[in-house]
Design a protein around this motif. Structure first.
Motif, PDB file in Angstrom:
ATOM      1  N   VAL A  17      -2.709   4.064   8.043  1.00 27.56           N
ATOM      2  CA  VAL A  17      -1.278   4.336   7.883  1.00 27.56           C
ATOM      3  C   VAL A  17      -0.653   4.624   9.242  1.00 27.56           C
ATOM      4  O   VAL A  17       0.405   4.091   9.590  1.00 27.56           O
ATOM      5  CB  VAL A  17      -1.034   5.531   6.927  1.00 27.56           C
ATOM      6  CG1 VAL A  17       0.449   5.822   6.788  1.00 27.56           C
ATOM      7  CG2 VAL A  17      -1.645   5.248   5.551  1.00 27.56           C
ATOM      8  N   PHE A  65       1.445  12.627   0.318  1.00 28.59           N
ATOM      9  CA  PHE A  65       0.794  13.884   0.688  1.00 28.59           C
ATOM     10  C   PHE A  65       1.825  15.008   0.667  1.00 28.59           C
ATOM     11  O   PHE A  65       3.030  14.761   0.714  1.00 28.59           O
ATOM     12  CB  PHE A  65       0.176  13.775   2.095  1.00 28.59           C
ATOM     13  CG  PHE A  65       1.153  13.248   3.113  1.00 28.59           C
ATOM     14  CD1 PHE A  65       1.955  14.119   3.845  1.00 28.59           C
ATOM     15  CD2 PHE A  65       1.317  11.882   3.288  1.00 28.59           C
ATOM     16  CE1 PHE A  65       2.895  13.627   4.746  1.00 28.59           C
ATOM     17  CE2 PHE A  65       2.255  11.378   4.182  1.00 28.59           C
ATOM     18  CZ  PHE A  65       3.048  12.262   4.926  1.00 28.59           C
ATOM     19  N   PHE A  80      -4.132  14.200   0.734  1.00 32.04           N
ATOM     20  CA  PHE A  80      -3.735  12.832   1.083  1.00 32.04           C
ATOM     21  C   PHE A  80      -4.204  11.824   0.021  1.00 32.04           C
ATOM     22  O   PHE A  80      -5.354  11.829  -0.399  1.00 32.04           O
ATOM     23  CB  PHE A  80      -4.359  12.505   2.437  1.00 32.04           C
ATOM     24  CG  PHE A  80      -4.208  11.083   2.883  1.00 32.04           C
ATOM     25  CD1 PHE A  80      -3.048  10.653   3.502  1.00 32.04           C
ATOM     26  CD2 PHE A  80      -5.251  10.177   2.707  1.00 32.04           C
ATOM     27  CE1 PHE A  80      -2.921   9.331   3.937  1.00 32.04           C
ATOM     28  CE2 PHE A  80      -5.130   8.858   3.135  1.00 32.04           C
ATOM     29  CZ  PHE A  80      -3.962   8.438   3.753  1.00 32.04           C
ATOM     30  N   TYR A  81      -3.271  10.986  -0.409  1.00 31.84           N
ATOM     31  CA  TYR A  81      -3.589   9.931  -1.385  1.00 31.84           C
ATOM     32  C   TYR A  81      -3.212   8.601  -0.763  1.00 31.84           C
ATOM     33  O   TYR A  81      -2.149   8.466  -0.155  1.00 31.84           O
ATOM     34  CB  TYR A  81      -2.774  10.180  -2.660  1.00 31.84           C
ATOM     35  CG  TYR A  81      -2.678   9.009  -3.615  1.00 31.84           C
ATOM     36  CD1 TYR A  81      -3.612   8.828  -4.635  1.00 31.84           C
ATOM     37  CD2 TYR A  81      -1.639   8.071  -3.504  1.00 31.84           C
ATOM     38  CE1 TYR A  81      -3.526   7.757  -5.511  1.00 31.84           C
ATOM     39  CE2 TYR A  81      -1.545   6.992  -4.380  1.00 31.84           C
ATOM     40  CZ  TYR A  81      -2.483   6.834  -5.374  1.00 31.84           C
ATOM     41  OH  TYR A  81      -2.387   5.774  -6.241  1.00 31.84           O
ATOM     42  N   PHE A  82      -4.087   7.620  -0.894  1.00 33.55           N
ATOM     43  CA  PHE A  82      -3.787   6.290  -0.355  1.00 33.55           C
ATOM     44  C   PHE A  82      -4.370   5.250  -1.303  1.00 33.55           C
ATOM     45  O   PHE A  82      -5.494   5.394  -1.767  1.00 33.55           O
ATOM     46  CB  PHE A  82      -4.443   6.135   1.033  1.00 33.55           C
ATOM     47  CG  PHE A  82      -4.255   4.764   1.641  1.00 33.55           C
ATOM     48  CD1 PHE A  82      -3.059   4.419   2.247  1.00 33.55           C
ATOM     49  CD2 PHE A  82      -5.280   3.829   1.601  1.00 33.55           C
ATOM     50  CE1 PHE A  82      -2.875   3.145   2.811  1.00 33.55           C
ATOM     51  CE2 PHE A  82      -5.112   2.550   2.160  1.00 33.55           C
ATOM     52  CZ  PHE A  82      -3.907   2.222   2.770  1.00 33.55           C
ATOM     53  N   ASP A  83      -3.597   4.240  -1.611  1.00 31.42           N
ATOM     54  CA  ASP A  83      -4.144   3.180  -2.449  1.00 31.42           C
ATOM     55  C   ASP A  83      -3.297   1.926  -2.346  1.00 31.42           C
ATOM     56  O   ASP A  83      -2.148   1.953  -1.914  1.00 31.42           O
ATOM     57  CB  ASP A  83      -4.211   3.612  -3.919  1.00 31.42           C
ATOM     58  CG  ASP A  83      -5.372   2.956  -4.668  1.00 31.42           C
ATOM     59  OD1 ASP A  83      -5.903   1.930  -4.178  1.00 31.42           O
ATOM     60  OD2 ASP A  83      -5.759   3.466  -5.730  1.00 31.42           O
ATOM     61  N   TYR A 129       0.861  -1.187   0.000  1.00 24.68           N
ATOM     62  CA  TYR A 129       0.000   0.000   0.000  1.00 24.68           C
ATOM     63  C   TYR A 129       0.893   1.231   0.000  1.00 24.68           C
ATOM     64  O   TYR A 129       2.007   1.195   0.523  1.00 24.68           O
ATOM     65  CB  TYR A 129      -0.911   0.009   1.229  1.00 24.68           C
ATOM     66  CG  TYR A 129      -2.002  -1.023   1.132  1.00 24.68           C
ATOM     67  CD1 TYR A 129      -3.266  -0.688   0.668  1.00 24.68           C
ATOM     68  CD2 TYR A 129      -1.750  -2.362   1.450  1.00 24.68           C
ATOM     69  CE1 TYR A 129      -4.266  -1.643   0.538  1.00 24.68           C
ATOM     70  CE2 TYR A 129      -2.740  -3.325   1.320  1.00 24.68           C
ATOM     71  CZ  TYR A 129      -3.993  -2.961   0.868  1.00 24.68           C
ATOM     72  OH  TYR A 129      -4.970  -3.913   0.726  1.00 24.68           O
ATOM     73  N   MET A 160       0.878  14.146   7.888  1.00 25.56           N
ATOM     74  CA  MET A 160      -0.124  13.428   7.096  1.00 25.56           C
ATOM     75  C   MET A 160      -1.532  13.709   7.635  1.00 25.56           C
ATOM     76  O   MET A 160      -2.472  13.912   6.865  1.00 25.56           O
ATOM     77  CB  MET A 160       0.166  11.924   7.150  1.00 25.56           C
ATOM     78  CG  MET A 160      -0.886  11.065   6.489  1.00 25.56           C
ATOM     79  SD  MET A 160      -0.631   9.298   6.797  1.00 25.56           S
ATOM     80  CE  MET A 160      -1.203   9.167   8.504  1.00 25.56           C
ATOM     81  N   THR A 164     -11.270   9.292   3.873  1.00 25.54           N
ATOM     82  CA  THR A 164      -9.871   9.682   4.039  1.00 25.54           C
ATOM     83  C   THR A 164      -9.387   9.508   5.472  1.00 25.54           C
ATOM     84  O   THR A 164      -8.281   9.026   5.699  1.00 25.54           O
ATOM     85  CB  THR A 164      -9.702  11.159   3.619  1.00 25.54           C
ATOM     86  OG1 THR A 164     -10.223  11.284   2.295  1.00 25.54           O
ATOM     87  CG2 THR A 164      -8.258  11.575   3.602  1.00 25.54           C
ATOM     88  N   GLN A 209      -8.451   6.007   6.263  1.00 24.36           N
ATOM     89  CA  GLN A 209      -7.216   5.617   5.585  1.00 24.36           C
ATOM     90  C   GLN A 209      -5.993   6.197   6.298  1.00 24.36           C
ATOM     91  O   GLN A 209      -4.977   5.530   6.467  1.00 24.36           O
ATOM     92  CB  GLN A 209      -7.243   6.076   4.133  1.00 24.36           C
ATOM     93  CG  GLN A 209      -8.305   5.364   3.311  1.00 24.36           C
ATOM     94  CD  GLN A 209      -8.571   6.063   1.990  1.00 24.36           C
ATOM     95  OE1 GLN A 209      -7.693   6.714   1.431  1.00 24.36           O
ATOM     96  NE2 GLN A 209      -9.786   5.933   1.488  1.00 24.36           N
ATOM     97  N   LYS A 210      -6.109   7.450   6.738  1.00 24.42           N
ATOM     98  CA  LYS A 210      -5.006   8.064   7.498  1.00 24.42           C
ATOM     99  C   LYS A 210      -4.735   7.246   8.760  1.00 24.42           C
ATOM    100  O   LYS A 210      -3.588   7.030   9.151  1.00 24.42           O
ATOM    101  CB  LYS A 210      -5.353   9.515   7.871  1.00 24.42           C
ATOM    102  CG  LYS A 210      -5.250  10.488   6.701  1.00 24.42           C
ATOM    103  CD  LYS A 210      -5.535  11.921   7.125  1.00 24.42           C
ATOM    104  CE  LYS A 210      -5.347  12.881   5.947  1.00 24.42           C
ATOM    105  NZ  LYS A 210      -5.612  14.294   6.319  1.00 24.42           N
ATOM    106  N   SER A 220       1.009   5.673   0.382  1.00 27.16           N
ATOM    107  CA  SER A 220       0.337   6.924   0.719  1.00 27.16           C
ATOM    108  C   SER A 220       1.278   8.079   0.414  1.00 27.16           C
ATOM    109  O   SER A 220       2.477   7.979   0.670  1.00 27.16           O
ATOM    110  CB  SER A 220      -0.025   6.925   2.201  1.00 27.16           C
ATOM    111  OG  SER A 220      -0.398   8.237   2.559  1.00 27.16           O
TER     112      SER A 220
END
Length: 398
Positions: A243, A185, A268-271, A181, A262, A236, A239-240, A183
């Motif tokens: 992480v 930012f 913020f991007y997470f995938d 995964y 973060m 979001t 997801q934060k 992340s």
């Protein structure tokens, strides 16, 4: 081309506007629908190389994109105290001077949007809810706007493509998980990095920081190995938290400061790091392009190049087939298939090397990076592989 062909593209990120540029150049009437209220901000540096550089040249924007180059000089591997343990120069990363460009994602999406905003109809803050094919065309229902009929619908809506889900079914059947995964930012450049990146690795996890746009801002990055996680893609905060939980016990280097940054980050991007493998990229009047069809994963560094080349080829084949979309879609598949496969292989190789799963591997990696001839030989090999894959298509002149 006979009567005007109306084409709807879902997604205003990168593949969508690139495809729209070529289609409107060839006389198609193009509409782009985008779920976000405006151009999405954030994201990371993207690489453009090989055949994709020729595409930018043919679009007349190569100089503009080059001017936005991040001018990265290298990647440094640090220990828990921030001491440099190894370095990869950009030349070693497959970035042969002049043949490769790395730009921030925002910068290239801005350039593509400005190129198309006057000739393409953009619909913001809406999305497709259903597509019904009839003799006349594809009737499209929208979440907010009133239904419309188009001749063709193209999904350029990324890894988690909405169009793909509506027409080809659930994402799970096409997704190949690479077990990591990621992340990313925006944050303060408190280490004063200048065109460089620092990475701190612990078993199964990597923390990174790199400077973007000269030195005014930086991007923080967390990558970790994990079995598939269940989470809400639109939440979001959750997801934060994921992480934060993964890295909570880690006090080395900048980890805690970056976790704090973060939490505050607005972009913020997470995938999950995964690839998309599909036996066919079209069905009836609907086709897919870019990550929606053949995402090679961010680790391959080839997603942007595949999207730009795919958009060029798909539009070109639609022009050649003079509106016979069945013929055009088949030719698009034939032109792109082996190019896609070569570039997806890089993603698989890179995923293995990005997050070391043991202390031994990290020590070995750091040792290799301190022994220049070993490093150079290894990266020369990787660069060659990337370079070969990136140029592994003969672009037609449409």
């Amino acid at each position: 081309m006979g009567e005007m062909k109306r084409i709807l593209i879902s997604g205003a990120s990168l593949a969508g506007p690139a495809l729209a540029y070529w289609l409107q150049t060839y006389g198609f009437e193009v509409t782009i629908v985008e779920r976000a209220p405006a151009l999405r901000r954030g994201g990371y540096g993207v690489d453009i190389r090989g055949a994709a550089i020729s595409v930018l040249q043919r679009m007349g924007i190569l100089d503009q994109v080059r001017a936005a180059d991040t001018q990265m000089t290298g990647v440094y591997f640090v220990d828990s105290h921030g001491r440099i343990k190894g370095k990869i120069s950009e030349a070693g990363m497959g970035n042969q001077a002049g043949q490769d460009i790395e730009v921030m994602r925002d910068d290239i999406t801005d350039i593509l949007y400005h190129l198309t905003q006057d000739t393409v109809h953009y619909i913001w803050n809406d999305s497709i809810t259903a597509i019904h094919e009839t003799e006349e065309g594809a009737e499209v229902q929208f979440a907010k706007g009133k239904p419309q009929t188009f001749d063709l619908v193209i999904g350029a809506d990324g890894l988690h493509s909405n169009v793909r889900k509506l027409i080809f079914g659930d994402e799970a059947q096409f997704k190949r998980t690479l077990g990591c995964y990621i992340s990313i930012f925006t944050t303060r450049n408190n280490l004063n990095l200048r065109h460089s990146q620092q990475l701190y690795s612990i078993p199964g996890r990597t923390v990174g920081l790199y400077s973007a746009r000269d030195t005014s801002e930086a991007k923080g990055m967390f990558i970790f190995k994990s079995a598939p996680l269940q989470y809400d893609r639109h939440n979001t905060e959750a997801q934060k938290q994921l992480v934060a939980d993964t890295f909570s016990g880690e006090t080395g280097w900048e980890t805690q400061r970056l976790l704090h940054a973060m939490k505050e980050a607005e972009d913020f991007y997470f995938d999950e790091i995964c690839q998309i493998h599909m036996p066919a990229w079209s069905k009836g009047r609907v086709a897919l392009v870019g990550d929606a069809a053949y995402g090679p994963s961010p680790l391959s560094g080839q997603g942007t190049s595949l999207a730009l080349v795919g958009a060029y080829v798909l539009a070109g084949e639609l022009k050649l087939a003079q509106g016979d979309y069945t013929k055009a879609y088949a030719a698009y598949d034939q032109e792109m298939r082996s190019f896609v496969e070569k570039n997806q292989k890089i993603g698989l190789t890179a995923a293995g090397g990005m997050v070391a799963d043991s202390s031994f591997k990290i020590t070995l990696q750091n040792w290799m990076l301190r022994v220049p001839f070993v490093t150079n030989a290894m990266f020369h090999m990787i660069s060659k592989m990337i370079g070969k894959a990136a140029s592994g298509i003969e672009l037609k002149r449409y």
